[in-house]
Design a protein around this motif. Structure first.
Motif, PDB file in Angstrom:
ATOM      1  N   PHE A 522       0.845  -1.193   0.000  1.00  0.00           N
ATOM      2  CA  PHE A 522       0.000   0.000   0.000  1.00  0.00           C
ATOM      3  C   PHE A 522       0.886   1.250   0.000  1.00  0.00           C
ATOM      4  N   THR A 523       0.451   2.250  -0.769  1.00  0.00           N
ATOM      5  CA  THR A 523       1.212   3.496  -0.863  1.00  0.00           C
ATOM      6  C   THR A 523       0.783   4.433   0.252  1.00  0.00           C
ATOM      7  N   GLU A 524       1.737   5.105   0.853  1.00  0.00           N
ATOM      8  CA  GLU A 524       1.417   6.078   1.880  1.00  0.00           C
ATOM      9  C   GLU A 524       1.160   7.441   1.233  1.00  0.00           C
ATOM     10  N   ALA A 525       0.425   8.315   1.953  1.00  0.00           N
ATOM     11  CA  ALA A 525       0.059   9.617   1.393  1.00  0.00           C
ATOM     12  C   ALA A 525       1.302  10.459   1.119  1.00  0.00           C
ATOM     13  N   HIS A 526       2.308  10.336   1.944  1.00  0.00           N
ATOM     14  CA  HIS A 526       3.599  10.995   1.718  1.00  0.00           C
ATOM     15  C   HIS A 526       4.651  10.092   2.343  1.00  0.00           C
ATOM     16  N   PRO A 527       5.703   9.766   1.581  1.00  0.00           N
ATOM     17  CA  PRO A 527       6.667   8.768   2.085  1.00  0.00           C
ATOM     18  C   PRO A 527       7.385   9.191   3.364  1.00  0.00           C
ATOM     19  N   LYS A 528       7.475  10.493   3.588  1.00  0.00           N
ATOM     20  CA  LYS A 528       8.166  10.930   4.813  1.00  0.00           C
ATOM     21  C   LYS A 528       7.204  11.536   5.817  1.00  0.00           C
ATOM     22  N   LEU A 529       6.290  12.372   5.330  1.00  0.00           N
ATOM     23  CA  LEU A 529       5.512  13.174   6.265  1.00  0.00           C
ATOM     24  C   LEU A 529       4.140  12.592   6.612  1.00  0.00           C
ATOM     25  N   ARG A 530       3.660  11.650   5.796  1.00  0.00           N
ATOM     26  CA  ARG A 530       2.367  11.023   6.127  1.00  0.00           C
ATOM     27  C   ARG A 530       2.489   9.515   5.921  1.00  0.00           C
ATOM     28  N   PRO A 531       3.342   8.891   6.719  1.00  0.00           N
ATOM     29  CA  PRO A 531       3.675   7.491   6.458  1.00  0.00           C
ATOM     30  C   PRO A 531       2.606   6.470   6.842  1.00  0.00           C
ATOM     31  N   VAL A 532       1.613   6.837   7.609  1.00  0.00           N
ATOM     32  CA  VAL A 532       0.612   5.837   8.028  1.00  0.00           C
ATOM     33  C   VAL A 532      -0.762   6.104   7.429  1.00  0.00           C
ATOM     34  N   GLU A 533      -0.815   7.083   6.512  1.00  0.00           N
ATOM     35  CA  GLU A 533      -2.096   7.389   5.881  1.00  0.00           C
ATOM     36  C   GLU A 533      -2.055   6.970   4.423  1.00  0.00           C
ATOM     37  N   SER A 534      -3.132   6.387   3.951  1.00  0.00           N
ATOM     38  CA  SER A 534      -3.262   6.124   2.525  1.00  0.00           C
ATOM     39  C   SER A 534      -3.685   7.439   1.868  1.00  0.00           C
ATOM     40  N   PRO A 535      -3.387   7.619   0.559  1.00  0.00           N
ATOM     41  CA  PRO A 535      -3.886   8.841  -0.097  1.00  0.00           C
ATOM     42  C   PRO A 535      -5.412   8.911  -0.097  1.00  0.00           C
ATOM     43  N   THR A 536      -6.091   7.786   0.100  1.00  0.00           N
ATOM     44  CA  THR A 536      -7.551   7.782   0.187  1.00  0.00           C
ATOM     45  C   THR A 536      -7.964   8.205   1.598  1.00  0.00           C
ATOM     46  N   ALA A 537      -8.740   9.271   1.683  1.00  0.00           N
ATOM     47  CA  ALA A 537      -9.109   9.817   2.983  1.00  0.00           C
ATOM     48  C   ALA A 537      -9.803   8.769   3.843  1.00  0.00           C
ATOM     49  N   GLY A 538      -9.400   8.701   5.099  1.00  0.00           N
ATOM     50  CA  GLY A 538     -10.054   7.787   6.034  1.00  0.00           C
ATOM     51  C   GLY A 538      -9.494   6.388   6.042  1.00  0.00           C
ATOM     52  N   VAL A 539      -8.523   6.113   5.143  1.00  0.00           N
ATOM     53  CA  VAL A 539      -7.897   4.790   5.110  1.00  0.00           C
ATOM     54  C   VAL A 539      -6.468   4.914   5.631  1.00  0.00           C
ATOM     55  N   PHE A 540      -6.117   4.106   6.612  1.00  0.00           N
ATOM     56  CA  PHE A 540      -4.813   4.198   7.254  1.00  0.00           C
ATOM     57  C   PHE A 540      -4.060   2.869   7.129  1.00  0.00           C
ATOM     58  N   LEU A 541      -2.736   2.933   7.283  1.00  0.00           N
ATOM     59  CA  LEU A 541      -1.899   1.761   7.037  1.00  0.00           C
ATOM     60  C   LEU A 541      -1.137   1.373   8.292  1.00  0.00           C
ATOM     61  N   SER A 542      -1.131   0.085   8.579  1.00  0.00           N
ATOM     62  CA  SER A 542      -0.453  -0.385   9.776  1.00  0.00           C
ATOM     63  C   SER A 542       0.339  -1.643   9.430  1.00  0.00           C
ATOM     64  N   GLY A 543       1.630  -1.622   9.682  1.00  0.00           N
ATOM     65  CA  GLY A 543       2.446  -2.826   9.540  1.00  0.00           C
ATOM     66  C   GLY A 543       2.950  -3.096   8.144  1.00  0.00           C
ATOM     67  N   ALA A 544       3.224  -4.380   7.886  1.00  0.00           N
ATOM     68  CA  ALA A 544       3.952  -4.780   6.681  1.00  0.00           C
ATOM     69  C   ALA A 544       3.144  -4.646   5.393  1.00  0.00           C
ATOM     70  N   CYS A 545       1.864  -4.284   5.476  1.00  0.00           N
ATOM     71  CA  CYS A 545       1.110  -4.072   4.240  1.00  0.00           C
ATOM     72  C   CYS A 545       1.646  -2.851   3.499  1.00  0.00           C
ATOM     73  N   GLN A 546       2.392  -2.002   4.219  1.00  0.00           N
ATOM     74  CA  GLN A 546       2.927  -0.777   3.609  1.00  0.00           C
ATOM     75  C   GLN A 546       4.358  -0.990   3.136  1.00  0.00           C
ATOM     76  N   GLY A 547       5.033  -2.006   3.667  1.00  0.00           N
ATOM     77  CA  GLY A 547       6.413  -2.296   3.296  1.00  0.00           C
ATOM     78  C   GLY A 547       6.985  -3.241   4.334  1.00  0.00           C
ATOM     79  N   PRO A 548       8.077  -3.960   4.002  1.00  0.00           N
ATOM     80  CA  PRO A 548       8.622  -4.911   4.980  1.00  0.00           C
ATOM     81  C   PRO A 548       8.973  -4.222   6.305  1.00  0.00           C
ATOM     82  N   LYS A 549       8.598  -4.884   7.389  1.00  0.00           N
ATOM     83  CA  LYS A 549       8.813  -4.286   8.710  1.00  0.00           C
ATOM     84  C   LYS A 549       9.019  -5.373   9.749  1.00  0.00           C
ATOM     85  N   ASP A 550       9.865  -5.100  10.739  1.00  0.00           N
ATOM     86  CA  ASP A 550       9.998  -6.044  11.839  1.00  0.00           C
ATOM     87  C   ASP A 550       8.975  -5.698  12.922  1.00  0.00           C
TER      88      ASP A 550
END
Lengths: 664, 128
Positions: A522-550
């Motif tokens: 999933f793409t974040e609204a801004h790679p640095k400044l809005r890393p947990v928000e999707s560009p679609t309003a009201g949709v947020f991103l948590s964990g590895a669905c946005q990119g590999p994460k420990d």
């Protein structure tokens, strides 16, 4: 006639180095309706905004044109500045002379010329702008978390802690996700279950949290603050509210040979099963692909042994409809398939395993009760080879693996290698690596400990070929530091397979109209400044669905996503974008083209009475736009054959005026 | 002595732990005798770690090390490569049975052919 002010931004040297900003502001001064034109180093700064406010007051401006960066960047900033100066915020037009001009051109003369043309187009459009007023929509104070792994659990707990209702939808029969399958976790070596299962229980017991396990999101409608979601609760053929989780049915079921997915197929389970001892909810599930009763009506053992009477062969899928204010995606990851890597003999030898399978082999609740035994003959392996970057960091052109670094492998490989040496000091352990990447608190120290204190042999180089020969795996690899080829007879080979987004992510993204990258993260609204928000309003991103994460990073992001959701749900009303579609009812011919193309379901048809020129009254079928649901994408304006549909703020005549100004 | 015993003895005598090496190459980057050595300092450490002592004993490289200790000074992990080189050198010298040199004897043996670092090493050994 509008009184227009033009403000040309230098953006430091971002624009000014390729565009003669002074020439642009001079040229635009001569455009019709322009009564003031200037340029400034940073228009978005406080001083720049003050310049705008001052000019509005001094020159009685009715609209302003900002020649600057993309409106995605600072449209809100300048609309606020306009509002503060007493203008309607929609009387602001932005000419993008940075992304669409200075950044893509090198020639100053041409860049300047293009900037002037872009500015001219914005002025032409502004002449036709009308003040717009945003509407208000209420916020449903309930959040949906899709995915019940550590990311989803943490997000749900944090939202619930703030006092809002949260529903977790998990497609598997239990929450817990990948973390529940892990043995120990780096860099502190806590056992995964010991730190995860209390959180699972906490989620189950929290009165603000509802867990829909063995369920999937069926459809998503609506918009930020007011999503309409249908959840399919799959039939588990067990009444969840009656089942006590005693497990008697899972012992008596006669179908014993079902591959156990929780142990990655390394052992088997029954047709009725509870994934693992600490499952939440701890209720049985009947696998319809294997259950004799469901397949041919012959058996019924589980129903006979169940003292609670919870077995229900007639159960069907249930559809649950619920409204949500916010949606958090926490769909996680899975290891890639290794079919394209024949050289590692994964498919031909049971003793070549993936790292996740290794986790199960060392886990006390795993198929070997935590004893590290070879899958082929159950013997203790004395020489183990770990291979890193299997399918990670591959060129796209090679068509085999993923281009990105999977990020977690270096650390879990160090952990696995270290634990082997700790528990079985007679085992020789090799790790083949391209680079060892250990950014993270106490991470590099951890990896060095594996090499220095535990004597794990790190070899820079890749494994080229693994050939099973009798009881051993012949490993051919390169040692780039010694400059030679190594030949190792290994008993077990562990492949650090790349990770990719869960397969459910792509169809979910389509439902949510949330964007994804080429790898389906999933793409974040801004790679640095809005890393947990999707560009679609009201949709947020948590964990590895946005990119590999420990795990530490996932938990941090899960908390951040929760904070964003809480910020949204804490509002009573949301202002809605006034740049929405509107229909000229007199021109609408009722063809339904717009209704069919609308991706948001914002258009419906109504029968309305119209006074005709001959003074009769006619009942006509016309389109009607729900401004709260419309996202202003403009698809309907293109589809409308009679030209009845228009987008406020981007009306056809405004676009034509821009094109005319550019072609002038 | 078998291969692993030789390695363990070389490492014990050097007082270092080659496993601390993270293969950054700083020792080789800093070595003034780099061009004179076929087994460069980082390779030296790696070979000792792997127990490949035999080729080092036969190599001229052990006499090309100036014992200037620049690698020891600059190693970011505290591996002290020069001490490892010296330990291998001692292994070679002792194997030949020529592991004693008195200061008085130096004049007699010192000539154009004797590697200067062998003399330096011999003296430092007696200073311990």
């Amino acid at each position: 006639m509008q009184r227009i002010g033009v403000f040309v931004c230098w953006c430091g040297s971002n624009i000014a180095a390729t565009v003669d900003v002074e020439a642009v502001s001079q040229a635009l001064k001569d455009e019709p309706g322009v009564v003031f034109s200037t340029n400034y180093q940073y228009m978005c700064s406080q001083a720049g905004q003050d310049l705008i406010k001052q000019a509005v007051a001094e020159h009685g401006l009715t609209g302003i044109v900002i020649c600057s960066c993309s409106p995605r960047m600072h449209e809100t900033t300048f609309r606020r500045a306009a509002a503060a100066a007493g203008l309607n915020p929609y009387m602001v037009e932005i000419a993008n002379i940075r992304e669409q001009c200075s950044w893509v051109h090198k020639d100053i003369a041409l860049g300047t010329q293009k900037a002037i043309v872009l500015g001219r187009a914005a002025v032409a459009k502004l002449h036709l702008n009308a003040p717009l007023t945003p509407g208000e929509t209420p916020v449903t104070k309930r959040a949906l978390v899709i995915g019940g792994g550590i990311a989803g659990i943490q997000t749900a707990l944090d939202i619930a802690d703030a006092g809002f209702k949260v529903d977790i939808v998990e497609k598997k029969p239990t929450i817990g996700g990948k973390m529940s399958q892990l043995d120990k976790t780096f860099p502190t070596l806590d056992c995964a279950a010991c730190i995860l299962t209390p959180k699972m229980v906490e989620a189950a017991q929290n009165e603000n949290i509802t867990i829909y396990s063995y369920s999937e999101v069926e459809s998503v409608g609506g918009f930020v603050g007011n999503f309409d979601v249908t959840i399919r609760k799959k039939a588990r053929y067990v009444n969840e509210s009656i089942c006590t989780g005693c497990g008697l049915c899972t012992e008596k079921c006669p179908v014993k040979n079902v591959p156990n997915e929780f142990n990655l197929g390394m052992d088997s389970r029954r047709a009725v099963y509870i994934p693992f001892a600490q499952a939440v909810p701890k209720v049985a599930t009947i696998d319809p692909d294997y259950c004799n009763m469901l397949k041919n009506g012959k058996c019924g053992v589980c129903a006979r042994v169940c003292t609670a009477g919870a077995i229900d062969y007639k159960q069907t899928d249930e559809l649950i409809e619920q409204k949500y204010g916010a949606i958090v995606v926490a769909t996680g990851y899975e290891p890639i398939k290794l079919d394209k890597f024949d050289e590692f003999a994964y498919n031909s030898s049971p003793d070549v395993i993936t790292s996740l399978e290794f986790e199960r082999l060392t886990n006390a609740a795993g198929p070997t009760s935590g004893k590290l035994l070879r899958p082929s003959d159950g013997k203790h392996p004395h020489r183990i080879v770990f291979v890193q970057c299997v399918g990670s960091r591959c060129a796209a052109a090679a068509g085999k693996g993923k281009e990105y670094c999977s990020k977690i492998c270096c650390m879990y490989t160090a952990k696995q290698a270290m634990l082997v040496r700790d528990k079985y000091p007679d085992t020789e352990v090799y790790v083949f690596y391209i680079d060892v990447r250990t950014p993270g608190k106490n991470f590099d120290e951890f990896y060095r400990r594996a090499a220095e204190e535990y004597g794990v042999k790190y070899v820079k180089g890749m494994v080229g070929k693994i050939s099973p020969q009798g009881e051993v795996l012949k490993v051919q690899a390169s040692d780039l530091i010694a400059g030679r080829q190594l030949h190792i007879d290994a008993d077990l080979v562990v492949l650090a397979a790349a990770i990719e987004p869960d397969r459910s992510a792509r169809p979910l993204a389509t439902m949510l109209t949330a964007s994804m990258d080429t790898n389906d993260f999933f793409t974040e609204a801004h790679p640095k400044l809005r890393p947990v928000e999707s560009p679609t309003a009201g949709v947020f991103l948590s964990g590895a669905c946005q990119g590999p994460k420990d795990i530490p990073e996932t938990v941090a992001q899960a908390g951040a996503a929760a904070a964003k959701v809480i910020g949204l749900l804490a509002k009573d009303k949301l202002t809605s974008n006034p740049c929405v579609a509107s229909v000229d009812e007199l021109m609408c011919n009722g063809c339904s083209s717009c209704e069919r193309v609308c991706p948001y379901g914002a258009i419906s048809y109504v029968n309305k009475e119209f006074r005709m020129p001959d003074r009769t009254v006619a009942l006509r079928r016309v389109a009607s736009v729900n401004p709260a649901v419309c996202q202003g994408c403009g698809a309907c304006t293109v589809a409308c054959m009679s030209g009845a549909m228009d987008l406020r703020g981007f009306e056809a005549k405004q676009i034509i005026a821009e094109v005319d100004a550019i072609c002038k | 002595m078998n291969r692993d015993n030789v390695r363990d003895e070389v490492i014990r005598r050097s007082g270092t732990d080659p496993r601390k090496c993270m293969k950054c190459g700083k020792c080789s980057a800093t070595c003034p005798s780099y061009d004179e050595m076929e087994g460069h300092p980082h390779e030296f450490v790696y070979m000792v770690e792997n127990g490949d002592i035999e080729p080092l004993l036969a190599s001229e490289s052990i006499y090309r090390c100036l014992t200037c200790m620049a690698c020891v000074e600059r190693c970011p992990r505290g591996v002290e490569p020069a001490k490892i080189v010296e330990s291998v050198r001692l292994e070679a010298i002792r194997k030949k049975g020529a592991n004693r040199l008195t200061p008085e004897a130096v004049a007699a043996v010192a000539d154009e052919e004797l590697p200067q670092q062998a003399v330096v090493t011999a003296f430092r050994k007696y200073a311990k």
